[in-house]
Design an enzyme around this catalytic site. Structure first.
Site, PDB file in Angstrom:
ATOM      1  N   GLU A 172       0.871  -1.190   0.000  1.00 16.74           N
ATOM      2  CA  GLU A 172       0.000   0.000   0.000  1.00 16.74           C
ATOM      3  C   GLU A 172       0.906   1.239   0.000  1.00 16.74           C
ATOM      4  O   GLU A 172       1.866   1.297   0.765  1.00 16.74           O
ATOM      5  CB  GLU A 172      -0.835  -0.031   1.287  1.00 16.74           C
ATOM      6  CG  GLU A 172      -1.902   1.029   1.357  1.00 16.74           C
ATOM      7  CD  GLU A 172      -2.795   0.825   2.601  1.00 16.74           C
ATOM      8  OE1 GLU A 172      -4.003   0.832   2.436  1.00 16.74           O
ATOM      9  OE2 GLU A 172      -2.262   0.677   3.712  1.00 16.74           O
ATOM     10  N   ARG A 209      -4.782  -3.856   0.136  1.00 19.66           N
ATOM     11  CA  ARG A 209      -6.030  -3.126  -0.134  1.00 19.66           C
ATOM     12  C   ARG A 209      -6.230  -2.890  -1.632  1.00 19.66           C
ATOM     13  O   ARG A 209      -5.425  -3.293  -2.452  1.00 19.66           O
ATOM     14  CB  ARG A 209      -6.075  -1.801   0.631  1.00 19.66           C
ATOM     15  CG  ARG A 209      -6.135  -1.990   2.124  1.00 19.66           C
ATOM     16  CD  ARG A 209      -7.134  -1.006   2.765  1.00 19.66           C
ATOM     17  NE  ARG A 209      -7.277  -1.267   4.179  1.00 19.66           N
ATOM     18  CZ  ARG A 209      -6.566  -0.646   5.118  1.00 19.66           C
ATOM     19  NH1 ARG A 209      -5.705   0.284   4.786  1.00 19.66           N
ATOM     20  NH2 ARG A 209      -6.754  -0.937   6.371  1.00 19.66           N
TER      21      ARG A 209
HETATM   22  P1  DGT Z   1      -1.125  -3.104   8.578  1.00 22.57           P
HETATM   23  O1  DGT Z   1      -0.005  -3.668   7.795  1.00 22.57           O
HETATM   24  O2  DGT Z   1      -2.338  -3.969   8.580  1.00 22.57           O
HETATM   25  O3  DGT Z   1      -0.722  -2.657   9.919  1.00 22.57           O
HETATM   26  O4  DGT Z   1      -1.589  -1.849   7.801  1.00 22.57           O
HETATM   27  P2  DGT Z   1      -0.693  -0.651   7.247  1.00 22.57           P
HETATM   28  O5  DGT Z   1      -0.050   0.133   8.306  1.00 22.57           O
HETATM   29  O6  DGT Z   1       0.185  -1.092   6.162  1.00 22.57           O
HETATM   30  O7  DGT Z   1      -1.826   0.132   6.606  1.00 22.57           O
HETATM   31  P3  DGT Z   1      -3.043   0.735   7.368  1.00 22.57           P
HETATM   32  O8  DGT Z   1      -4.216  -0.104   7.147  1.00 22.57           O
HETATM   33  O9  DGT Z   1      -2.725   0.971   8.771  1.00 22.57           O
HETATM   34  O10 DGT Z   1      -3.171   2.104   6.591  1.00 22.57           O
HETATM   35  C1  DGT Z   1      -2.199   3.107   6.737  1.00 22.57           C
HETATM   36  C2  DGT Z   1      -2.845   4.349   7.281  1.00 22.57           C
HETATM   37  O11 DGT Z   1      -3.630   4.961   6.284  1.00 22.57           O
HETATM   38  C3  DGT Z   1      -3.777   4.107   8.452  1.00 22.57           C
HETATM   39  O12 DGT Z   1      -3.684   5.175   9.351  1.00 22.57           O
HETATM   40  C4  DGT Z   1      -5.147   4.074   7.820  1.00 22.57           C
HETATM   41  C5  DGT Z   1      -4.996   5.021   6.686  1.00 22.57           C
HETATM   42  N1  DGT Z   1      -5.794   4.698   5.504  1.00 22.57           N
HETATM   43  C6  DGT Z   1      -5.509   3.728   4.604  1.00 22.57           C
HETATM   44  N2  DGT Z   1      -6.358   3.773   3.591  1.00 22.57           N
HETATM   45  C7  DGT Z   1      -7.218   4.787   3.840  1.00 22.57           C
HETATM   46  C8  DGT Z   1      -8.320   5.343   3.133  1.00 22.57           C
HETATM   47  O13 DGT Z   1      -8.691   4.940   2.041  1.00 22.57           O
HETATM   48  N3  DGT Z   1      -8.957   6.378   3.747  1.00 22.57           N
HETATM   49  C9  DGT Z   1      -8.578   6.877   4.950  1.00 22.57           C
HETATM   50  N4  DGT Z   1      -9.261   7.893   5.446  1.00 22.57           N
HETATM   51  N5  DGT Z   1      -7.539   6.390   5.634  1.00 22.57           N
HETATM   52  C10 DGT Z   1      -6.867   5.368   5.074  1.00 22.57           C
END
Ligand code: DGT
Length: 253
Positions: A52, A120
């Site tokens: 992502e 995602r």
């Molecule tokens: P993981 O590996 O499951 O811990 O996930 P990460 O850190 O790779 O990714 P994730 O889900 O925490 O997303 C990174 C940040 O971005 C998190 O604060 C949520 C936010 N985020 C991701 N996609 C979106 C979106 O489409 N809309 C909004 N408002 N926030 C999003």
């Protein structure tokens, strides 16, 4: 006949590309998608994980000078009503780009079933995050209408290129995600409350378990979903990791 120069080979470039399965990993914030994706990457040579692009949202660059202009992730968390729509245009564009990336040559040469795995997708962008922001009044009805209009248009225009053959849903209680979020300590997320994770959890459940989200894309309703229990600490436990890999392999084959 097979030696005829006009004959189409059964393994031409398009056949090779069409052989590659495209799968997204979905799940709440901090559930462990990146860790899981790395696990997959190491488990199979025929799999390519496309992460992502969160770094891009943290560092928006000026179109001309490519210098850092702002941190949109931080702006969205600081002032969601002002910045959520802008955030979704940016996140969806970057997801669109990611999903349109052609598979690497290595994957096209794979002997088994080659799989491209995305963290995602353009679908969670709409049916988890943007929808949630709309329901929270952080995206108003005009912005929501505009978002849905260009989202449908682009997804339909790109057609097969952005379709998925499968979805892996990493499922865990919001409380568990909250703990993991606290442990990783990403600066922009320090204000995230359990309530927000509960809402995102509900959106995932509606879309992938209850199937009650109203989807615009008929094809998406038929995409198979593999649900994995991500409440267990799969990073540390080799038995759990092995079980996950087996489940994923069965799902792909
Ligand atoms: P993981 O590996 O499951 O811990 O996930 P990460 O850190 O790779 O990714 P994730 O889900 O925490 O997303 C990174 C940040 O971005 C998190 O604060 C949520 C936010 N985020 C991701 N996609 C979106 C979106 O489409 N809309 C909004 N408002 N926030 C999003």
């Amino acid at each position: 006949l097979s030696s005829s120069p006009h004959c189409h080979s059964s393994t031409g470039p398009m056949d090779d590309i069409n052989r590659v399965k495209r799968v997204s990993i979905e799940g709440n914030i901090a559930v462990g998608k990146s860790t899981f994706a790395q696990l997959l990457q190491f488990a199979g040579q025929d799999w390519e994980v496309v992460p992502e692009p969160v770094g891009k949202w943290q560092s928006i660059e000026s179109g001309s000078s490519q210098q850092k202009v702002s941190n949109l992730l931080d702006m969205m968390y600081q002032d969601p009503q002002r910045w959520s729509y802008t955030f979704q245009t940016n996140s969806c564009m970057s997801r669109m780009r990611t999903q349109l990336q052609p598979p690497p040559a290595r994957l096209l040469r794979a002997e088994g079933i080659p799989v491209q795995v995305f963290e995602r997708s353009v679908y969670s962008d709409r049916y988890v995050f943007a929808l949630n922001m709309f329901e929270l009044d952080c995206i108003n009805s005009t912005e929501w209408a505009v978002y849905q209009d260009w989202h449908s248009f682009l997804v339909e225009q790109f057609g097969r290129q952005v379709e998925l053959e499968g979805i892996i849903y990493l499922r865990a209680p919001p409380q568990k995600c909250m703990e993991r979020l606290g442990q990783r300590g990403r600066v922009e997320e320090k204000g995230v409350q359990l309530d927000y994770l509960e809402k995102l959890h509900t959106q995932h459940e509606r879309w992938l378990i209850d199937k009650s989200t109203k989807l615009h894309f008929e094809r998406l309703t038929r995409v198979p979903v593999l649900v994995l229990d991500a409440s267990v600490e799969f990073e540390e436990d080799p038995k759990v990791r092995a079980k996950f890999i087996t489940q994923v392999k069965d799902f792909f084959s």
